[in-house]
Write a protein that holds these residues in place. Structure first.
Motif, PDB file in Angstrom:
ATOM      1  N   GLY A   1       0.238  19.996   1.687  1.00  0.00           N
ATOM      2  CA  GLY A   1       1.186  20.714   0.745  1.00  0.00           C
ATOM      3  C   GLY A   1       0.867  21.002  -0.556  1.00  0.00           C
ATOM      4  N   PHE A   2      -0.431  21.007  -0.791  1.00  0.00           N
ATOM      5  CA  PHE A   2      -0.945  21.482  -2.114  1.00  0.00           C
ATOM      6  C   PHE A   2      -0.876  23.018  -2.076  1.00  0.00           C
ATOM      7  CE2 PHE A   2      -2.321  16.983  -2.087  1.00  0.00           C
ATOM      8  CZ  PHE A   2      -2.282  16.590  -3.298  1.00  0.00           C
ATOM      9  N   THR A   3      -0.819  23.601  -3.517  1.00  0.00           N
ATOM     10  CA  THR A   3      -0.923  25.178  -3.224  1.00  0.00           C
ATOM     11  C   THR A   3      -2.079  25.341  -4.530  1.00  0.00           C
ATOM     12  OG1 THR A   3       0.735  24.992  -5.097  1.00  0.00           O
ATOM     13  CG2 THR A   3       1.306  25.668  -2.969  1.00  0.00           C
ATOM     14  N   PHE A   4      -2.779  26.288  -4.469  1.00  0.00           N
ATOM     15  CA  PHE A   4      -3.898  26.573  -5.611  1.00  0.00           C
ATOM     16  C   PHE A   4      -3.564  27.791  -6.614  1.00  0.00           C
ATOM     17  CE2 PHE A   4      -5.261  29.216  -1.851  1.00  0.00           C
ATOM     18  CZ  PHE A   4      -5.602  30.470  -2.493  1.00  0.00           C
ATOM     19  N   VAL A   5      -4.353  27.704  -7.504  1.00  0.00           N
ATOM     20  CA  VAL A   5      -4.462  28.822  -8.461  1.00  0.00           C
ATOM     21  C   VAL A   5      -6.023  29.078  -8.630  1.00  0.00           C
ATOM     22  CG1 VAL A   5      -3.910  29.823 -10.791  1.00  0.00           C
ATOM     23  CG2 VAL A   5      -2.221  28.323  -9.890  1.00  0.00           C
TER      24      VAL A   5
ATOM     25  N   LYS B   1       0.027  19.908  -6.502  1.00  0.00           N
ATOM     26  CA  LYS B   1       1.289  19.445  -5.662  1.00  0.00           C
ATOM     27  C   LYS B   1       2.509  19.200  -6.721  1.00  0.00           C
ATOM     28  CE  LYS B   1       2.216  17.070  -1.440  1.00  0.00           C
ATOM     29  NZ  LYS B   1       2.039  16.125  -0.535  1.00  0.00           N
ATOM     30  N   LYS B   2       3.575  19.673  -6.672  1.00  0.00           N
ATOM     31  CA  LYS B   2       4.727  19.356  -7.439  1.00  0.00           C
ATOM     32  C   LYS B   2       5.034  17.995  -7.738  1.00  0.00           C
ATOM     33  CE  LYS B   2       9.635  20.746  -8.338  1.00  0.00           C
ATOM     34  NZ  LYS B   2       9.672  21.923  -9.344  1.00  0.00           N
ATOM     35  N   GLY B   3       5.145  17.560  -8.829  1.00  0.00           N
ATOM     36  CA  GLY B   3       5.453  15.894  -9.062  1.00  0.00           C
ATOM     37  C   GLY B   3       4.175  15.036  -9.329  1.00  0.00           C
ATOM     38  N   GLN B   4       3.001  15.759  -8.797  1.00  0.00           N
ATOM     39  CA  GLN B   4       1.580  14.804  -9.158  1.00  0.00           C
ATOM     40  C   GLN B   4       1.109  15.366 -10.370  1.00  0.00           C
ATOM     41  OE1 GLN B   4      -0.534  14.714  -5.739  1.00  0.00           O
ATOM     42  NE2 GLN B   4       0.955  13.939  -4.208  1.00  0.00           N
ATOM     43  N   LYS B   5       0.613  14.251 -11.041  1.00  0.00           N
ATOM     44  CA  LYS B   5      -0.243  14.521 -12.135  1.00  0.00           C
ATOM     45  C   LYS B   5      -1.872  14.773 -11.855  1.00  0.00           C
ATOM     46  CE  LYS B   5      -0.118  10.646 -14.484  1.00  0.00           C
ATOM     47  NZ  LYS B   5      -0.160   9.649 -15.295  1.00  0.00           N
TER      48      LYS B   5
ATOM     49  N   CYS C   1       1.110  -1.316   0.071  1.00  0.00           N
ATOM     50  CA  CYS C   1       0.137   0.082  -0.076  1.00  0.00           C
ATOM     51  C   CYS C   1       0.809   1.377  -0.122  1.00  0.00           C
ATOM     52  CB  CYS C   1      -0.890   0.058   1.120  1.00  0.00           C
ATOM     53  SG  CYS C   1      -2.142  -1.094   1.046  1.00  0.00           S
ATOM     54  N   LEU C   2       1.926   1.309   0.823  1.00  0.00           N
ATOM     55  CA  LEU C   2       2.867   2.439   0.739  1.00  0.00           C
ATOM     56  C   LEU C   2       3.440   2.728  -0.386  1.00  0.00           C
ATOM     57  CD1 LEU C   2       4.373   4.605   2.309  1.00  0.00           C
ATOM     58  CD2 LEU C   2       6.140   2.923   2.864  1.00  0.00           C
ATOM     59  N   PHE C   3       3.848   1.521  -1.322  1.00  0.00           N
ATOM     60  CA  PHE C   3       4.447   1.556  -2.458  1.00  0.00           C
ATOM     61  C   PHE C   3       3.435   2.347  -3.490  1.00  0.00           C
ATOM     62  CE2 PHE C   3       5.513  -0.304  -6.642  1.00  0.00           C
ATOM     63  CZ  PHE C   3       6.601   0.416  -6.840  1.00  0.00           C
ATOM     64  N   ALA C   4       2.244   1.718  -3.293  1.00  0.00           N
ATOM     65  CA  ALA C   4       1.178   2.057  -4.284  1.00  0.00           C
ATOM     66  C   ALA C   4       0.789   3.756  -3.955  1.00  0.00           C
ATOM     67  CB  ALA C   4      -0.063   1.389  -4.074  1.00  0.00           C
ATOM     68  N   ASN C   5       0.986   4.179  -3.049  1.00  0.00           N
ATOM     69  CA  ASN C   5       0.698   5.427  -2.637  1.00  0.00           C
ATOM     70  C   ASN C   5       1.722   6.495  -3.019  1.00  0.00           C
ATOM     71  OD1 ASN C   5      -1.625   5.156  -1.489  1.00  0.00           O
ATOM     72  ND2 ASN C   5      -1.114   5.209   0.627  1.00  0.00           N
ATOM     73  N   ILE C   6       2.807   5.969  -3.100  1.00  0.00           N
ATOM     74  CA  ILE C   6       4.069   6.627  -3.609  1.00  0.00           C
ATOM     75  C   ILE C   6       3.883   6.709  -4.985  1.00  0.00           C
ATOM     76  CG2 ILE C   6       6.756   6.676  -3.623  1.00  0.00           C
ATOM     77  CD1 ILE C   6       6.475   5.668  -1.057  1.00  0.00           C
ATOM     78  N   LEU C   7       3.694   5.569  -5.743  1.00  0.00           N
ATOM     79  CA  LEU C   7       3.745   5.534  -7.302  1.00  0.00           C
ATOM     80  C   LEU C   7       2.732   6.216  -7.823  1.00  0.00           C
ATOM     81  CD1 LEU C   7       4.973   4.061  -9.525  1.00  0.00           C
ATOM     82  CD2 LEU C   7       3.337   2.150  -9.158  1.00  0.00           C
ATOM     83  N   PHE C   8       1.457   6.176  -7.240  1.00  0.00           N
ATOM     84  CA  PHE C   8       0.308   6.742  -7.718  1.00  0.00           C
ATOM     85  C   PHE C   8       0.048   8.298  -7.270  1.00  0.00           C
ATOM     86  CE2 PHE C   8      -0.714   2.253  -8.403  1.00  0.00           C
ATOM     87  CZ  PHE C   8      -0.520   2.162  -9.832  1.00  0.00           C
ATOM     88  N   GLY C   9       0.745   8.522  -6.304  1.00  0.00           N
ATOM     89  CA  GLY C   9       0.794  10.157  -5.759  1.00  0.00           C
ATOM     90  C   GLY C   9      -0.729  10.465  -5.058  1.00  0.00           C
TER      91      GLY C   9
END
Length: 151
Positions: A102-106, A124-128, A3-11
């Motif tokens: 850690g998300f920022t908005f526009v 969030k930087k690095g997330q699709k 689960c940890l790996f999936a959360n990191i992988l899929f953001g």
């Protein structure tokens, strides 16, 4: 560990807010084939499917206090989740949770049916994937979107 790996992988970001958890859960853990049973298990009633042609399909679900629309690409891949929920004041708490993660908005100005409103797109930087929030205090509803939205 998986689960940890999936959360990191899929953001996927961990939240303790049920609306944030639900939209991420749908996006990351459901498929077009199992979406109806997936949503029934979450307590939602299956609604109609809007055939979008070149835009893809939209599957609709509702519960006592919210409506969820799951958007698919023409190839059948999940594109995004849109949730309308009762209680515009909940939007403030949802936005606090997103900001704390850690998300920022526009802000984006929009007009629908002649009504001006401002929505926030959270990334969030690095997330699709990103979140979209909006509250209508007059109608007393909140809007939460999650997916691969364009600016």
């Amino acid at each position: 560990m998986l689960c940890l790996f999936a959360n990191i992988l899929f953001g996927q970001t961990k939240f303790d807010n049920e609306k944030l958890v639900l939209v991420q859960d749908i996006f990351h853990n459901s498929t077009k084939k199992n979406i109806n049973s997936f949503m029934k298990d979450k307590g939602y009633t299956v609604g109609e499917v809007e055939q979008g042609g070149e835009d893809g399909d939209a599957h609709n679900f509702k519960s006592e206090f919210s409506r969820v629309q799951v958007l698919y690409t023409p190839k059948g891949e999940i594109d995004g989740i849109v949730m309308l929920y009762a209680g515009a004041m909940n939007n403030t708490f949802i936005e606090m949770k997103i900001r704390d993660a850690g998300f920022t908005f526009v802000e984006h100005s929009n007009v629908i049916d002649g009504v001006d409103f401002t929505r926030k797109q959270w990334s969030k930087k690095g997330q699709k994937t990103s979140f979209v929030t909006y509250a209508d205090s007059e109608e007393k509803i909140g809007f939460l979107g999650y997916g691969e939205f364009k600016d």
